[in-house]
Each structure stands twice: as structure tokens, then as C-alpha cells.
Design an enzyme around this catalytic site. Structure first.
Site, mmCIF file in Angstrom:
data_model
loop_
_atom_site.group_PDB
_atom_site.id
_atom_site.type_symbol
_atom_site.label_atom_id
_atom_site.label_comp_id
_atom_site.label_asym_id
_atom_site.label_seq_id
_atom_site.Cartn_x
_atom_site.Cartn_y
_atom_site.Cartn_z
ATOM 1 N N THR A 106 0.993 -1.310 -0.175
ATOM 2 C CA THR A 106 0.104 -0.094 0.160
ATOM 3 C C THR A 106 1.034 1.231 0.064
ATOM 4 O OG1 THR A 106 -0.001 0.032 2.385
ATOM 5 C CG2 THR A 106 -1.560 -1.377 1.481
ATOM 6 N N TYR A 149 22.146 -4.604 -0.113
ATOM 7 C CA TYR A 149 21.281 -4.421 -1.186
ATOM 8 C C TYR A 149 21.154 -3.070 -1.542
ATOM 9 C CZ TYR A 149 17.224 -4.854 2.155
ATOM 10 O OH TYR A 149 16.622 -4.402 3.296
ATOM 11 N N LYS A 164 17.601 2.559 1.598
ATOM 12 C CA LYS A 164 19.165 2.262 1.817
ATOM 13 C C LYS A 164 19.753 2.845 0.790
ATOM 14 C CE LYS A 164 18.563 -0.206 5.946
ATOM 15 N NZ LYS A 164 19.187 0.233 7.337
HETATM 16 C C1 HXC Z 1 2.864 -5.638 3.906
HETATM 17 C C2 HXC Z 1 2.926 -4.269 5.660
HETATM 18 C C3 HXC Z 1 3.671 -5.019 6.600
HETATM 19 C C4 HXC Z 1 4.054 -6.430 5.841
HETATM 20 C C5 HXC Z 1 3.282 -3.575 8.005
HETATM 21 N N1 HXC Z 1 2.712 -3.278 6.575
HETATM 22 N N2 HXC Z 1 4.002 -4.615 8.025
HETATM 23 N N3 HXC Z 1 2.731 -4.394 4.630
HETATM 24 N N4 HXC Z 1 3.663 -6.665 4.463
HETATM 25 N N5 HXC Z 1 4.555 -7.222 6.746
HETATM 26 C C6 HXC Z 1 2.243 -2.005 6.218
HETATM 27 C C7 HXC Z 1 0.746 -1.625 7.245
HETATM 28 O O1 HXC Z 1 -0.233 -2.473 6.721
HETATM 29 C C8 HXC Z 1 0.593 -0.306 6.923
HETATM 30 O O2 HXC Z 1 -0.055 -0.035 5.709
HETATM 31 C C9 HXC Z 1 2.030 0.397 6.974
HETATM 32 O O3 HXC Z 1 2.900 -0.795 6.588
HETATM 33 C C10 HXC Z 1 2.484 0.879 8.111
HETATM 34 O O4 HXC Z 1 2.502 -0.034 9.296
HETATM 35 P P1 HXC Z 1 2.167 0.486 10.585
HETATM 36 O O5 HXC Z 1 2.388 -0.900 11.462
HETATM 37 O O6 HXC Z 1 0.863 1.239 10.981
HETATM 38 O O7 HXC Z 1 3.550 1.320 10.831
HETATM 39 P P2 HXC Z 1 4.322 1.465 12.105
HETATM 40 O O8 HXC Z 1 3.837 1.448 13.346
HETATM 41 O O9 HXC Z 1 4.751 3.185 11.753
HETATM 42 O O10 HXC Z 1 5.439 0.321 11.919
HETATM 43 C C11 HXC Z 1 6.542 0.468 10.862
HETATM 44 C C12 HXC Z 1 6.946 -0.867 10.500
HETATM 45 C C13 HXC Z 1 7.118 -1.749 11.477
HETATM 46 C C14 HXC Z 1 8.304 -0.718 9.340
HETATM 47 C C15 HXC Z 1 5.916 -1.447 9.575
HETATM 48 O O11 HXC Z 1 7.630 -2.985 10.917
HETATM 49 C C16 HXC Z 1 8.191 -1.454 12.561
HETATM 50 O O12 HXC Z 1 8.033 -0.619 13.417
HETATM 51 N N6 HXC Z 1 9.664 -1.729 12.477
HETATM 52 C C17 HXC Z 1 10.779 -1.218 12.965
HETATM 53 C C18 HXC Z 1 11.512 -2.379 13.256
HETATM 54 C C19 HXC Z 1 12.000 -3.070 12.093
HETATM 55 O O13 HXC Z 1 11.439 -3.069 11.012
HETATM 56 N N7 HXC Z 1 13.179 -3.644 12.247
HETATM 57 C C20 HXC Z 1 13.622 -4.586 10.916
HETATM 58 C C21 HXC Z 1 14.900 -3.919 10.499
HETATM 59 S S1 HXC Z 1 15.830 -5.187 9.747
HETATM 60 P P3 HXC Z 1 -1.651 0.468 5.505
HETATM 61 O O14 HXC Z 1 -1.907 0.668 4.443
HETATM 62 O O15 HXC Z 1 -2.332 -0.644 5.884
HETATM 63 O O16 HXC Z 1 -1.895 1.540 6.625
HETATM 64 C C22 HXC Z 1 16.195 -4.464 8.181
HETATM 65 C C23 HXC Z 1 17.635 -5.642 7.630
HETATM 66 C C24 HXC Z 1 17.961 -5.381 6.266
HETATM 67 O O17 HXC Z 1 16.427 -3.307 7.724
HETATM 68 C C25 HXC Z 1 18.671 -6.597 5.850
HETATM 69 C C26 HXC Z 1 18.711 -7.659 5.831
HETATM 70 C C27 HXC Z 1 19.735 -8.644 5.504
HETATM 71 P P1 NAP Z 2 15.874 -3.825 14.952
HETATM 72 O O1 NAP Z 2 16.262 -4.516 16.394
HETATM 73 O O2 NAP Z 2 14.287 -3.930 14.664
HETATM 74 O O3 NAP Z 2 16.288 -2.214 15.168
HETATM 75 C C1 NAP Z 2 15.527 -1.176 14.557
HETATM 76 C C2 NAP Z 2 15.509 -0.023 15.845
HETATM 77 O O4 NAP Z 2 15.003 1.236 15.028
HETATM 78 C C3 NAP Z 2 14.724 -0.464 16.519
HETATM 79 O O5 NAP Z 2 15.357 -0.317 18.188
HETATM 80 C C4 NAP Z 2 13.514 0.651 16.579
HETATM 81 O O6 NAP Z 2 12.861 0.918 17.969
HETATM 82 C C5 NAP Z 2 14.081 1.580 15.826
HETATM 83 N N1 NAP Z 2 13.142 2.393 15.089
HETATM 84 C C6 NAP Z 2 12.095 1.860 14.194
HETATM 85 N N2 NAP Z 2 11.591 2.842 13.541
HETATM 86 C C7 NAP Z 2 11.704 3.949 14.373
HETATM 87 C C8 NAP Z 2 11.310 5.209 14.205
HETATM 88 N N3 NAP Z 2 10.329 5.750 13.434
HETATM 89 N N4 NAP Z 2 12.028 6.351 15.021
HETATM 90 C C9 NAP Z 2 12.948 5.851 15.837
HETATM 91 N N5 NAP Z 2 13.452 4.670 16.079
HETATM 92 C C10 NAP Z 2 12.580 3.876 15.258
HETATM 93 O O7 NAP Z 2 16.626 -4.474 13.924
HETATM 94 P P2 NAP Z 2 18.281 -4.613 13.842
HETATM 95 O O8 NAP Z 2 18.633 -5.755 13.156
HETATM 96 O O9 NAP Z 2 19.030 -4.341 15.162
HETATM 97 O O10 NAP Z 2 18.435 -3.508 12.794
HETATM 98 C C11 NAP Z 2 19.557 -2.349 13.085
HETATM 99 C C12 NAP Z 2 19.977 -1.690 11.704
HETATM 100 O O11 NAP Z 2 20.855 -2.848 11.134
HETATM 101 C C13 NAP Z 2 18.844 -1.164 10.785
HETATM 102 O O12 NAP Z 2 19.356 -0.022 10.141
HETATM 103 C C14 NAP Z 2 18.928 -2.174 9.614
HETATM 104 O O13 NAP Z 2 18.392 -1.992 8.350
HETATM 105 C C15 NAP Z 2 20.333 -2.795 9.657
HETATM 106 N N6 NAP Z 2 20.626 -3.924 9.033
HETATM 107 C C16 NAP Z 2 20.323 -5.246 9.924
HETATM 108 C C17 NAP Z 2 20.457 -6.551 9.576
HETATM 109 C C18 NAP Z 2 20.314 -7.579 10.287
HETATM 110 O O14 NAP Z 2 20.218 -8.703 9.403
HETATM 111 N N7 NAP Z 2 20.081 -7.477 11.540
HETATM 112 C C19 NAP Z 2 21.490 -6.613 8.218
HETATM 113 C C20 NAP Z 2 21.647 -5.524 7.522
HETATM 114 C C21 NAP Z 2 21.362 -4.200 8.066
HETATM 115 P P3 NAP Z 2 11.370 1.482 18.350
HETATM 116 O O15 NAP Z 2 10.733 0.399 17.683
HETATM 117 O O16 NAP Z 2 11.261 1.449 19.797
HETATM 118 O O17 NAP Z 2 11.240 2.614 17.643
#
Ligand code: HXC
Ligand code: NAP
Length: 282
Positions: A106, A149, A164
Site C-alpha cells: 500500500t 542491497y 537504503k
Molecule cells: C505488508 C505491511 C507489513 C507487511 C506493515 N505493513 N507490515 N505491509 N507486509 N509485513 C504496512 C501496514 O499494513 C501499513 O499500511 C504500513 O505498513 C505501516 O504499518 P504500521 O504498523 O502502521 O506502521 P508503524 O507502526 O509505523 O511500523 C513501521 C513498520 C514496523 C516498518 C511497519 O515493522 C516497524 O515498526 N518496524 C521497526 C523495526 C524493524 O522493522 N526492524 C527490522 C529492520 S531489519 P496500511 O496501508 O495498511 O496502513 C533490516 C534488515 C535489512 O532493515 C537487511 C537484512 C539482510
Molecule cells: P531492530 O532491532 O528492529 O532495530 C531497529 C530499531 O529502529 C529499533 O530499536 C526501533 O526501535 C528503531 N526504530 C524503528 N522505527 C523507528 C522510528 N520511526 N523512530 C525511531 N526509531 C525507530 O533491527 P536490527 O536488526 O537491530 O537493525 C538495526 C539496523 O541494522 C537497521 O538499520 C537495519 O536495516 C540494519 N541491518 C540489519 C541487518 C540484520 O540482519 N539484522 C542486516 C543489515 C542491516 P522502536 O521500535 O522502539 O522505535
């Protein structure tokens, strides 16, 4: 690996420092003598990091902020500077991510991740730099956590890949633009490192074992390995390194390229069913 006072006299802020890799970097910086501020949305996890640092004899403080909101970022940096003194190092680590077929995203889903990763990094970076620029006695150090990536792109994590890539462009752009102000800007690109935040969203079912097979080192990274690399980039001893993106992935991207592209080999309907099941229910 480092002398115990490597970061003595330094003040480091880590976004997303309450969990996972952010917490590992925050604790490591504190163990090397830095005063550490952690910023994120959830006070509870930030408090756990601060308590762990203090229990180990370090100095730490927290401020809640959603990095998508520049006013919240400014208030948080004000609070951290009031508690710890002038900040000299910013780690842009906060991120959002999930697996999704791109045609099913979305607008809000795309926006949410790009706002956190790209805009959030910009808001924190600009707010931090404004405190350094115009104060010749202050120097700045920025470390952006991207992933491999950022330059390869990746299927099924489109918003994160776009964001990113933008952060990598920001790293290289500002390294040149702000060197004159004594601000260094570098990035680290990790491959998969097990954390609850990442693996709960990105490794469904048997994906985890498949992911490990793609890594020449045949293992995932460790948070401590990332933290130690970040300490090198933070240290004054790496003063001549700027605009660089250091890969920490056991050789994965050179061998395999896009992180999640392997799923295109599987039956698409089956992949979509798994990814949809991972989406949080409302
Ligand atoms: C499709 C999804 C979804 C999913 C959420 N959404 N999860 N869509 N598949 N799995 C959609 C929701 O339906 C909503 O759209 C919109 O995303 C926002 O969702 P909210 O839950 O309202 O948003 P919010 O509370 O702001 O949360 C943000 C978030 C959540 C990104 C969706 O996952 C989060 O807080 N993440 C923080 C931590 C995190 O993601 N850590 C991982 C990082 S690891 P609609 O249209 O329904 O409103 C990383 C590693 C990379 O980056 C490299 C790996 C090798
Ligand atoms: P994680 O534990 O989910 O860390 C993400 C952090 O970001 C959480 O502490 C979260 O805290 C904070 N965050 C998310 N949305 C935020 C917002 N809107 N405002 C402020 N803080 C926010 O995941 P992680 O694996 O440690 O990832 C850390 C970093 O490493 C990320 O940049 C990720 O892309 C990168 N990375 C991770 C991996 C992996 O395999 N783990 C690989 C490549 C890169 P709150 O939810 O409390 O806000």
C-alpha cells in the site's frame, strides 16, 4: 581489540539503540569510554540499554523520538545534549523493514519504511550537523547502517532497498560536502545478523537456512562484529576515512547478489502466501 579508553571524552548517539544491533553498538561504545545516548520510539527498550550500560559502569541517557518527525528528533537531541554534553558522533541505525510482494504494497506501507530509513536518517543527520557547523571547535562523525542491497537492490524488500540506496547516496554526498566542517560520514553494510527485529520480519519458515547457504562463510554475522567495526569508524584513528561503505557479510553479496532474490526461484503463489501470512493482523 581496542584500548579501553578509545572513545574517552566522546559523546555518541545511536538511533534504534534500544534493540538489536543499535544496542550492541551503544554498549560497545560505552565500554570504550564514550557517553552514550539512545533514541527510539519505545522507552522500555531504551531503558534496558541504559540500565545495562550503567550496570557495566558506563554513562548513558535516553530520549524517545520517532525519527520520521524532525521536531521530535530536535527535542531528543536537545535532551541528550542537556544530559550528556555536546554530541560528536551519530549512528543512524533506526530502520523499518518487512517482506512483501511489491505489487501488494500500500502507499502507506512504502511510505512508512522510506520515512523511517531515508527521511529519518536525513532528519537526524541534519539536526546533528547543524550543531557542529558554525562551531569550529566541534567535529562530527556519522555512521549510517545500510545493507548490501543498497547497491544491488533486492526483490521483496522494495521500500527498504530504495531507502537504503538513498542513505548510501547521502553518505557519499555529505562526506564531500561537510568535510570542510570536520564532519566524517561513513556507512556499514551488514549482511544478515540475527536480531529479533530483523529475523521476525525477514526470515519466514525455511528462509533462514536458505539464507545461510548463500554466505561463503556459512554463518550469519554477530552483533559484536558489527559493533567492533563501528568502533573503528568512530575512533579518531580512522580520521582519514570518509565517504566509505564497509561491507560486513562473510562474502555474501559478491557470491549471491540481491539478498532476497532467491525467492523468485520458488512458486510465486506459495511465496506470496508465506509473505502475506507474515503481515501483522489488524
Ligand atoms: C505488508 C505491511 C507489513 C507487511 C506493515 N505493513 N507490515 N505491509 N507486509 N509485513 C504496512 C501496514 O499494513 C501499513 O499500511 C504500513 O505498513 C505501516 O504499518 P504500521 O504498523 O502502521 O506502521 P508503524 O507502526 O509505523 O511500523 C513501521 C513498520 C514496523 C516498518 C511497519 O515493522 C516497524 O515498526 N518496524 C521497526 C523495526 C524493524 O522493522 N526492524 C527490522 C529492520 S531489519 P496500511 O496501508 O495498511 O496502513 C533490516 C534488515 C535489512 O532493515 C537487511 C537484512 C539482510
Ligand atoms: P531492530 O532491532 O528492529 O532495530 C531497529 C530499531 O529502529 C529499533 O530499536 C526501533 O526501535 C528503531 N526504530 C524503528 N522505527 C523507528 C522510528 N520511526 N523512530 C525511531 N526509531 C525507530 O533491527 P536490527 O536488526 O537491530 O537493525 C538495526 C539496523 O541494522 C537497521 O538499520 C537495519 O536495516 C540494519 N541491518 C540489519 C541487518 C540484520 O540482519 N539484522 C542486516 C543489515 C542491516 P522502536 O521500535 O522502539 O522505535
Amino acid at each position: 581489540m581496542y584500548r579501553q579508553d578509545l572513545l574517552a571524552g566522546r559523546t555518541v548517539v545511536v538511533t534504534g539503540g534500544g534493540t538489536g544491533l543499535g544496542r550492541a553498538m551503544a554498549e560497545r561504545a560505552a565500554s570504550l569510554g564514550a557517553k552514550v545516548g539512545v533514541m527510539g520510539r519505545s522507552a522500555g527498550t531504551l531503558e534496558e540499554t541504559v540500565a545495562a550500560i550503567r550496570a557495566a559502569g558506563g554513562t548513558a541517557s535516553l530520549a524517545t523520538a520517532d525519527v520520521r518527525d524532525p521536531l521530535q528528533v530536535k527535542a531528543a537531541m536537545d535532551a541528550l545534549e542537556a544530559a550528556l554534553g555536546p554530541i560528536d558522533t551519530l549512528v543512524n541505525n533506526a530502520a523499518g523493514n518487512f517482506l512483501s510482494p511489491s505489487e501488494d504494497l500500500t502507499p502507506n506501507a512504502f511510505n512508512s519504511v522510506v520515512q523511517i530509513v531515508l527521511y529519518g536518517t536525513f532528519h537526524c543527520t541534519q539536526e546533528f550537523a547543524r550543531r557542529i557547523i558554525g562551531n569550529p571547535e566541534r567535529k562530527g562523525n556519522i555512521i549510517n547502517i545500510v545493507t548490501t542491497y543498497a547497491w544491488m537492490g533486492s526483490a521483496f524488500v522494495l521500500p527498504s532497498a530504495c531507502a537504503k540506496a538513498g542513505v548510501l547516496a547521502m553518505t557519499r554526498s555529505l562526506a564531500v560536502e561537510w568535510a570542510t566542517y570536520g564532519i566524517r560520514v561513513n556507512a556499514i553494510a551488514p549482511g544478515p545478523i540475527p536480531t529479533d527485529g530483523a529475523f521476525s520480519r525477514l526470515m519466514a519458515g525455511g528462509f533462514e537456512e536458505e539464507a545461510k547457504k548463500r554466505i561463503p562463510a556459512k554463518r550469519f554475522g554477530k552483533p559484536q562484529e558489527l559493533a567492533d567495526l563501528a568502533m573503528y569508524l568512530m575512533a579518531d584513528e580512522s580520521d582519514y576515512v570518509t565517504g566509505e561503505c564497509v561491507v560486513l557479510d562473510g562474502g555474501e553479496w559478491l557470491q549471491s547478489g540481491q539478498e532476497f532474490s532467491g525467492y523468485v526461484q520458488n512458486d510465486r503463489a506459495a511465496v506470496k502466501a508465506v509473505l502475506h501470512a507474515m503481515k501483522p493482523k489488524r
